[in-house]
Design an enzyme around this catalytic site. Structure first.
Site, PDB file in Angstrom:
ATOM      1  N   CYS A   2       0.820  -1.214   0.000  1.00  0.00           N
ATOM      2  CA  CYS A   2       0.000   0.000   0.000  1.00  0.00           C
ATOM      3  C   CYS A   2       0.857   1.269   0.000  1.00  0.00           C
ATOM      4  O   CYS A   2       1.996   1.261   0.453  1.00  0.00           O
ATOM      5  CB  CYS A   2      -0.872   0.031   1.239  1.00  0.00           C
ATOM      6  SG  CYS A   2      -1.914  -1.413   1.397  1.00  0.00           S
ATOM      7  N   ARG A  27       4.812   0.761  -6.278  1.00  0.00           N
ATOM      8  CA  ARG A  27       4.700  -0.154  -5.147  1.00  0.00           C
ATOM      9  C   ARG A  27       3.700  -1.273  -5.417  1.00  0.00           C
ATOM     10  O   ARG A  27       3.646  -2.246  -4.674  1.00  0.00           O
ATOM     11  CB  ARG A  27       4.268   0.614  -3.893  1.00  0.00           C
ATOM     12  CG  ARG A  27       5.274   1.641  -3.440  1.00  0.00           C
ATOM     13  CD  ARG A  27       4.681   2.596  -2.428  1.00  0.00           C
ATOM     14  NE  ARG A  27       4.417   1.972  -1.146  1.00  0.00           N
ATOM     15  CZ  ARG A  27       5.311   1.860  -0.167  1.00  0.00           C
ATOM     16  NH1 ARG A  27       6.520   2.329  -0.351  1.00  0.00           N
ATOM     17  NH2 ARG A  27       5.004   1.303   0.975  1.00  0.00           N
ATOM     18  N   TRP A  76      -2.831  -2.524  -1.779  1.00  0.00           N
ATOM     19  CA  TRP A  76      -2.338  -3.822  -2.265  1.00  0.00           C
ATOM     20  C   TRP A  76      -3.014  -4.831  -1.350  1.00  0.00           C
ATOM     21  O   TRP A  76      -2.682  -4.949  -0.170  1.00  0.00           O
ATOM     22  CB  TRP A  76      -0.812  -3.823  -2.155  1.00  0.00           C
ATOM     23  CG  TRP A  76      -0.091  -5.118  -2.304  1.00  0.00           C
ATOM     24  CD1 TRP A  76       0.166  -6.041  -1.330  1.00  0.00           C
ATOM     25  CD2 TRP A  76       0.549  -5.640  -3.479  1.00  0.00           C
ATOM     26  NE1 TRP A  76       0.910  -7.078  -1.836  1.00  0.00           N
ATOM     27  CE2 TRP A  76       1.151  -6.869  -3.137  1.00  0.00           C
ATOM     28  CE3 TRP A  76       0.653  -5.183  -4.800  1.00  0.00           C
ATOM     29  CZ2 TRP A  76       1.854  -7.640  -4.048  1.00  0.00           C
ATOM     30  CZ3 TRP A  76       1.361  -5.958  -5.701  1.00  0.00           C
ATOM     31  CH2 TRP A  76       1.955  -7.167  -5.336  1.00  0.00           C
ATOM     32  N   ASN A 100      -1.195   1.502   5.888  1.00  0.00           N
ATOM     33  CA  ASN A 100      -0.286   0.565   5.220  1.00  0.00           C
ATOM     34  C   ASN A 100       0.252  -0.352   6.304  1.00  0.00           C
ATOM     35  O   ASN A 100       0.719   0.126   7.330  1.00  0.00           O
ATOM     36  CB  ASN A 100       0.855   1.343   4.547  1.00  0.00           C
ATOM     37  CG  ASN A 100       1.953   0.434   4.024  1.00  0.00           C
ATOM     38  OD1 ASN A 100       1.724  -0.746   3.774  1.00  0.00           O
ATOM     39  ND2 ASN A 100       3.141   0.975   3.854  1.00  0.00           N
ATOM     40  N   GLY A 101       0.168  -1.674   6.086  1.00  0.00           N
ATOM     41  CA  GLY A 101       0.649  -2.621   7.086  1.00  0.00           C
ATOM     42  C   GLY A 101      -0.418  -3.645   7.393  1.00  0.00           C
ATOM     43  O   GLY A 101      -1.390  -3.782   6.633  1.00  0.00           O
ATOM     44  N   GLU A 480      20.432 -21.756  -5.290  1.00  0.00           N
ATOM     45  CA  GLU A 480      19.909 -20.399  -5.436  1.00  0.00           C
ATOM     46  C   GLU A 480      21.062 -19.393  -5.547  1.00  0.00           C
ATOM     47  O   GLU A 480      21.024 -18.482  -6.375  1.00  0.00           O
ATOM     48  CB  GLU A 480      18.969 -20.081  -4.260  1.00  0.00           C
ATOM     49  CG  GLU A 480      18.372 -18.684  -4.248  1.00  0.00           C
ATOM     50  CD  GLU A 480      17.667 -18.284  -5.530  1.00  0.00           C
ATOM     51  OE1 GLU A 480      17.410 -19.114  -6.409  1.00  0.00           O
ATOM     52  OE2 GLU A 480      17.397 -17.070  -5.673  1.00  0.00           O
ATOM     53  N   LYS A 484      21.687 -16.992  -8.798  1.00  0.00           N
ATOM     54  CA  LYS A 484      21.715 -15.528  -8.661  1.00  0.00           C
ATOM     55  C   LYS A 484      22.998 -14.972  -9.263  1.00  0.00           C
ATOM     56  O   LYS A 484      22.990 -13.997  -9.990  1.00  0.00           O
ATOM     57  CB  LYS A 484      21.616 -15.191  -7.169  1.00  0.00           C
ATOM     58  CG  LYS A 484      20.860 -13.999  -6.807  1.00  0.00           C
ATOM     59  CD  LYS A 484      19.354 -14.122  -6.750  1.00  0.00           C
ATOM     60  CE  LYS A 484      18.679 -14.783  -7.896  1.00  0.00           C
ATOM     61  NZ  LYS A 484      17.294 -15.118  -7.661  1.00  0.00           N
ATOM     62  N   GLU A 487      23.080 -15.288 -13.228  1.00  0.00           N
ATOM     63  CA  GLU A 487      22.153 -14.469 -14.015  1.00  0.00           C
ATOM     64  C   GLU A 487      22.519 -12.997 -14.040  1.00  0.00           C
ATOM     65  O   GLU A 487      22.226 -12.318 -15.025  1.00  0.00           O
ATOM     66  CB  GLU A 487      20.693 -14.679 -13.593  1.00  0.00           C
ATOM     67  CG  GLU A 487      20.299 -14.120 -12.242  1.00  0.00           C
ATOM     68  CD  GLU A 487      18.799 -14.255 -11.978  1.00  0.00           C
ATOM     69  OE1 GLU A 487      18.444 -14.609 -10.864  1.00  0.00           O
ATOM     70  OE2 GLU A 487      17.996 -13.992 -12.899  1.00  0.00           O
ATOM     71  N   HIS A 503      33.208 -37.200  -7.303  1.00  0.00           N
ATOM     72  CA  HIS A 503      32.793 -38.163  -8.328  1.00  0.00           C
ATOM     73  C   HIS A 503      32.931 -37.584  -9.730  1.00  0.00           C
ATOM     74  O   HIS A 503      32.259 -38.027 -10.655  1.00  0.00           O
ATOM     75  CB  HIS A 503      31.360 -38.629  -8.050  1.00  0.00           C
ATOM     76  CG  HIS A 503      31.243 -39.355  -6.758  1.00  0.00           C
ATOM     77  ND1 HIS A 503      31.710 -40.643  -6.578  1.00  0.00           N
ATOM     78  CD2 HIS A 503      30.782 -38.956  -5.547  1.00  0.00           C
ATOM     79  CE1 HIS A 503      31.511 -41.009  -5.310  1.00  0.00           C
ATOM     80  NE2 HIS A 503      30.946 -39.995  -4.674  1.00  0.00           N
ATOM     81  N   LYS A 602      11.374 -10.385 -16.731  1.00  0.00           N
ATOM     82  CA  LYS A 602      10.869 -10.565 -15.363  1.00  0.00           C
ATOM     83  C   LYS A 602       9.758 -11.605 -15.321  1.00  0.00           C
ATOM     84  O   LYS A 602       9.668 -12.386 -14.401  1.00  0.00           O
ATOM     85  CB  LYS A 602      10.377  -9.217 -14.828  1.00  0.00           C
ATOM     86  CG  LYS A 602       9.901  -9.250 -13.394  1.00  0.00           C
ATOM     87  CD  LYS A 602      11.046  -9.539 -12.428  1.00  0.00           C
ATOM     88  CE  LYS A 602      10.592  -9.717 -10.989  1.00  0.00           C
ATOM     89  NZ  LYS A 602      11.585 -10.472 -10.190  1.00  0.00           N
TER      90      LYS A 602
END
Ligand code: F6R
Length: 607
Positions: A2, A27, A76, A100-101, A480, A484, A487, A503, A602
């Protein structure tokens, strides 16, 4: 997430509020609204949709909305779907608020108010605050606000207006951002600096529990006991684009730093009586316990989140979990059907392969659960049940905060599943939930000590190849970390199960092939250390990521990144941060376009 704005001054506030709201569009939001002192009262106009829809509604239905003091909001959705009635501002002809929250104890407050005759229109947590203000209001706004703050729990930034005090805005915050802008005979509130930049560059940062009073164009800030504060006036020297990045050089760094808040916003509304609760998503503990098998299907980083999910669900709840790359799952004729749960994980909710895997699962009779960030996206709409992660918009192509909130949701599912399948006691479920709740603070500490990651990046910047190794949960994190790095830095890197190195892959190790060893799990620490020593013995450079209380000798690693300790099982919530920062700083040092790496999009809406 928000966005809040507010204006008190001499100009027409409707235009200023609309303009400021448009600067917070980045946002993410699904509805918008404003409340203005107009014609002796508070008038509100709000709607589901975009700011353009709000403008249209004001022009066609609320053209009498004009004044020089008001508040505005972009929503949001968290509690309650996007709709006109759930949009902010909330309140009545006497008091109006924007928020907001997340108010964690809103249900308790709502029950209290319903018993006293209040009738609720919306499904939001915010409406309970508006009505609680109304309940306590006795002509003294400051005292009323203090009483309400004493009762609400959770995170909030609030903008509040009282009909009895035209030309005045009250603002408070706890764990959600809010600034107070000051111009010549005018003052503003906003969730972020870009909203006010067109009007002023001077602002105060409202700190936890402070109360701002914007009266007749002047702003004063008080502590929670009512003492007037002397605050430092800050001046924004950013251009608009930099302002949207909140002063960070790149969206990726901003989003990495937003992780503590994103985790808080995602987990706190789903904790009830100290344990996870997903009933709002139609997922009861009984339903969860009855599934025969669980499949997690996703792409890229979201799939890596699923690997952490598999590990913790299997470990705690003792139910098999299969993790699949969506593009493989949809063509491998998977053995799924009634009684199975397929969890689709996606930040965008639009990834074509994940969406098709979801449709296939439904056709085969499995129940589908989406863990999705973007409200109303295709995957969210298609799935039988949805758990929205509340990370806010992720703009950088490389996913960071979305991963953290996805794994936070997996932890909560694992705790609930383990408890409902009687694998852990209620006490243990509560204890684990409390440990998860402690993550944002610890993560905040790690993010403050980014210097070590900057240094490590300087050691990697000229490498052309890199290995990440780990065991168990650390292996999932290695994947991960490796993704990161490759990319955004364009350095070739592979992640390897540490025990597999000998191995075949160890033949690649030379002094120009650094190895990042992730070793945060005490029971596997010595094993991974042995693998690190094998690398060192062959001239390789080792950077070890581990808990800060573990001893690491020179024969094991060249550099150590020590993390604060929590239960080993929850370490991934912390471990990911240095891996993200190493990738980020390496990319910066190589002069790459961090937020828009080459060849990547994206949202991958094609197969
Ligand atoms: C990596 C990254 C991608 C996405 C993948 C899935 O940083 O962002 O690997 O995780 O494309 O995207 P979503 O989560 O939108 O389905």
């Amino acid at each position: 997430m928000c966005g809040i704005v507010g204006y008190v001054g001499k100009r027409d506030c409707t235009q200023i509020l609309l303009d400021s709201l448009s600067k917070l569009e980045y946002r993410g939001y699904d509805s918008a609204g404003i409340a203005v002192f107009s014609g002796g009262g508070i008038k509100t106009c709000k709607t589901m949709g975009r700011i353009a829809d709000l403008k249209e509604k004001i022009n066609s239905e609320c053209s009498d909305l004009c004044g020089s003091c008001g508040i505005g909001h972009t929503r949001w959705a968290t509690h309650g779907e996007p709709s006109d009635v759930n949009s902010h501002p909330h309140g009545n002809a006497e008091i109006s608020i924007v928020h907001n929250g997340i108010i964690e104890n809103y249900q308790k407050i709502k029950d209290f108010l319903i018993k006293r005759g209040y009738v609720f229109e919306s499904q939001t947590d915010t409406e309970t605050v508006a009505k609680l203000l109304d309940h306590y209001y006795d002509g003294d706004p400051m005292e009323t606000i203090r009483k309400v703050l004493g009762e609400i729990e959770g995170s909030y930034a609030l903008g509040i207006i009282f009909k009895d005090f035209p030309d005045r805005i009250y603002a408070v915050r706890k764990d959600s951002p809010l600034i107070v802008g000051v111009g010549e005979d005018e003052a503003f509130i906003a969730s972020d600096v870009p909203a006010i930049l067109k009007y002023t560059r001077d602002y105060y940062l409202l700190e936890q529990d402070e109360i701002a009073v914007l009266d007749n164009g002047k702003a004063q800030i008080y502590d929670k006991h009512g003492a007037l504060l002397e605050k430092e006036l800050k001046t924004a020297d950013w251009d608009m684009e930099a302002a949207e990045k909140g002063g960070y050089e790149h969206f990726m760094l901003k989003e990495i730093n937003e992780q503590p808040d994103a985790i808080r916003q995602t987990i706190s509304p789903r904790i009830s009586d100290g344990i996870p609760c997903f009933e709002e998503c139609g997922l009861t503990a009984e339903k969860l316990a009855a599934y025969r098998n669980i499949f997690v299907v996703a792409c890229g980083t979201a799939m890596h989140a699923g690997l952490v999910g598999k590990y913790v669900i299997e470990k705690l709840a003792r139910i098999p979990v299969t993790v699949d790359v969506a593009s493989e799952f949809r063509y491998r004729d998977p053995i799924i059907g009634e009684g199975d749960l397929v969890i689709i994980v996606s930040q965008s909710g639009e990834t074509a392969d994940s969406l098709e895997a979801l449709k296939l699962s439904k056709r085969r009779g499995a129940q589908t659960l989406a863990i999705v960030n973007v409200v109303g996206s295709s995957i969210a709409r298609e799935a039988d049940m949805v758990i929205y992660t509340h990370a806010g918009p992720e703009i950088s192509v490389a996913s960071t905060k979305a991963y953290s909130v996805q794994i936070a949701v997996f932890y909560m599912l694992a705790f609930l599943l383990a408890y409902s399948r009687k694998q852990i006691s209620l006490e243990e479920c509560k204890r684990l939930t409390a440990v998860l709740e402690s993550v944002p603070e610890k993560l905040g500490e790690i993010l403050k000590s980014e210097k070590t990651c900057q240094f490590v990046a300087s050691q990697l910047v000229n490498s052309e190849n890199l290995l990440y190794i780990g065991r168990g949960l650390d292996y999932a994190l290695s994947m991960e970390g490796s993704l990161k790095l490759k990319e955004i830095s364009y350095i070739h890197s592979e992640s390897y199960a540490a025990g597999e190195l000998k191995h075949g892959t160890i033949s690649l190790v030379t002094e120009s092939m650094p190895v990042i060893a992730v070793a945060t799990q005490h029971d596997l620490f010595e094993k991974t250390v042995s693998n690190a020593k094998e690398v060192k013995a062959r001239g390789g450079k080792v950077i070890i990521v581990t808990q800060e209380d573990t001893e690491v000798g020179d024969d094991v690693a060249d550099h150590k990144i020590g993390l604060p300790s929590i239960d080993d099982l929850l370490m991934p919530m912390l471990t990911v941060a240095p891996l993200q920062l190493i990738a980020y700083y390496t990319s910066v040092l190589r002069g790459n376009d961090v937020d828009k790496p080459r060849n990547l999009a994206k949202s991958v809406t094609v197969e």
